[in-house]
Each structure stands twice: as C-alpha cells, then as structure tokens.
Scaffold this motif. Structure first.
Motif, PDB file in Angstrom:
ATOM      1  N   ARG A 144     -33.117 104.749 144.492  1.00  0.00           N
ATOM      2  CA  ARG A 144     -34.374 104.094 144.165  1.00  0.00           C
ATOM      3  C   ARG A 144     -34.375 102.714 144.808  1.00  0.00           C
ATOM      4  N   LEU A 145     -35.351 102.513 145.673  1.00  0.00           N
ATOM      5  CA  LEU A 145     -35.518 101.220 146.312  1.00  0.00           C
ATOM      6  C   LEU A 145     -36.554 100.401 145.547  1.00  0.00           C
ATOM      7  N   SER A 146     -36.337  99.108 145.511  1.00  0.00           N
ATOM      8  CA  SER A 146     -37.296  98.192 144.912  1.00  0.00           C
ATOM      9  C   SER A 146     -37.690  97.139 145.929  1.00  0.00           C
ATOM     10  N   ASP A 159     -45.845  98.222 140.173  1.00  0.00           N
ATOM     11  CA  ASP A 159     -46.058  97.567 138.896  1.00  0.00           C
ATOM     12  C   ASP A 159     -46.648  96.199 139.217  1.00  0.00           C
ATOM     13  N   ASN A 160     -47.959  96.087 139.097  1.00  0.00           N
ATOM     14  CA  ASN A 160     -48.619  94.838 139.472  1.00  0.00           C
ATOM     15  C   ASN A 160     -48.239  93.694 138.544  1.00  0.00           C
ATOM     16  N   ALA A 161     -47.881  94.009 137.312  1.00  0.00           N
ATOM     17  CA  ALA A 161     -47.469  92.956 136.377  1.00  0.00           C
ATOM     18  C   ALA A 161     -46.141  92.339 136.790  1.00  0.00           C
ATOM     19  N   LYS A 162     -45.292  93.138 137.454  1.00  0.00           N
ATOM     20  CA  LYS A 162     -43.987  92.654 137.905  1.00  0.00           C
ATOM     21  C   LYS A 162     -43.962  92.332 139.391  1.00  0.00           C
ATOM     22  N   ASN A 163     -45.100  92.490 140.057  1.00  0.00           N
ATOM     23  CA  ASN A 163     -45.177  92.229 141.507  1.00  0.00           C
ATOM     24  C   ASN A 163     -44.105  93.017 142.263  1.00  0.00           C
ATOM     25  N   THR A 164     -43.942  94.253 141.906  1.00  0.00           N
ATOM     26  CA  THR A 164     -42.866  95.060 142.472  1.00  0.00           C
ATOM     27  C   THR A 164     -43.373  96.451 142.833  1.00  0.00           C
ATOM     28  N   VAL A 165     -42.869  96.952 143.949  1.00  0.00           N
ATOM     29  CA  VAL A 165     -43.154  98.325 144.351  1.00  0.00           C
ATOM     30  C   VAL A 165     -41.828  99.069 144.446  1.00  0.00           C
ATOM     31  N   TYR A 166     -41.864 100.348 144.092  1.00  0.00           N
ATOM     32  CA  TYR A 166     -40.645 101.150 144.031  1.00  0.00           C
ATOM     33  C   TYR A 166     -40.763 102.366 144.938  1.00  0.00           C
TER      34      TYR A 166
END
Length: 121
Positions: free
Chosen positions: A19-21, A72-79
């Motif tokens: 899993r990449l973040s 996850d827009n709340a965490k400013n992260t794409v997985y």
C-alpha cells in the motif's frame, strides 16, 4: 504550491500486496485530480491510476482488478492499494497532482519524488 511525499514502497514477492501513500501539503488538495505513474528501468514513465477530485477513478488496463486508488481529503492523502503484484509491476512509483487530465503526463502540475516497488518472482 503543493508538495507530494510518497511512502510505502518496498520489496515483495509475486502475489503479494503493498500500500502506497501520498501525503500532500497545501489547502487545495481536494481541488486536484490525483494519480500514480510508474517508471521501470529503461522505459518511459506511464500512467497507472487516477482519481478525480469528485471521486471517479481511472485505471490502466495492466492493473485493473489488482490496484485500487482512494483519497482522504480530510487527511490530504491519496492511497494506492496494490494486490496480486507481478514482477512486471517493478518500478519507481510517482504520485501526481493535476488540474487537468490526470492520465496525461503533460497535464501534471506536481510530482512526488518517487518510491521504489520491487516484486520478486
């Protein structure tokens, strides 16, 4: 300005998962389409998967059914969840952000530094 920082790469056996973040800075993350490209040794960088700001996703044929992108827009992260990995998935994986067409390399506004994924046979 948007900064992208990838993590989660590594060495895995064929059939395994990674899993990449991609963590981003800036308050405009939700406005960008996000995606992943990869570049194998001696090959050009290629589009792998993308997700628009509103949710629709796009996959290269080579990874359909095996890879899943989410954000996850709340965490400013794409997985990027990668399952059933194959040796041909070995490459440096780059996170990308675009205000245009996420699948086009020439439409990318920001790139991450890349993370190595190696799949052994």
């Amino acid at each position: 300005q948007v900064q992208l920082v990838e993590s989660g790469g590594g060495l895995v056996q064929a059939g395994g998962s990674l899993r990449l973040s991609c963590a981003t800075s800036g308050r405009t993350f939700s406005r960008y389409a996000m995606g992943w490209f990869r570049q194998a040794p001696g090959k050009e960088r290629e589009f792998v998967v993308g997700i628009s700001w509103s949710g629709p996703t796009y996959y290269a044929d080579s990874v359909k059914g095996r890879f899943t992108i989410s954000r996850d827009n709340a965490k400013n992260t794409v997985y990027l969840q990668m399952n059933s990995l194959k040796p041909e998935d070995t490459a440096v994986y780059y996170c990308a952000a675009s205000n245009g067409v996420i699948s086009r390399g020439d439409s990318i506004d920001y790139w991450g530094q890349g993370t190595q994924v190696t799949v052994s046979s």
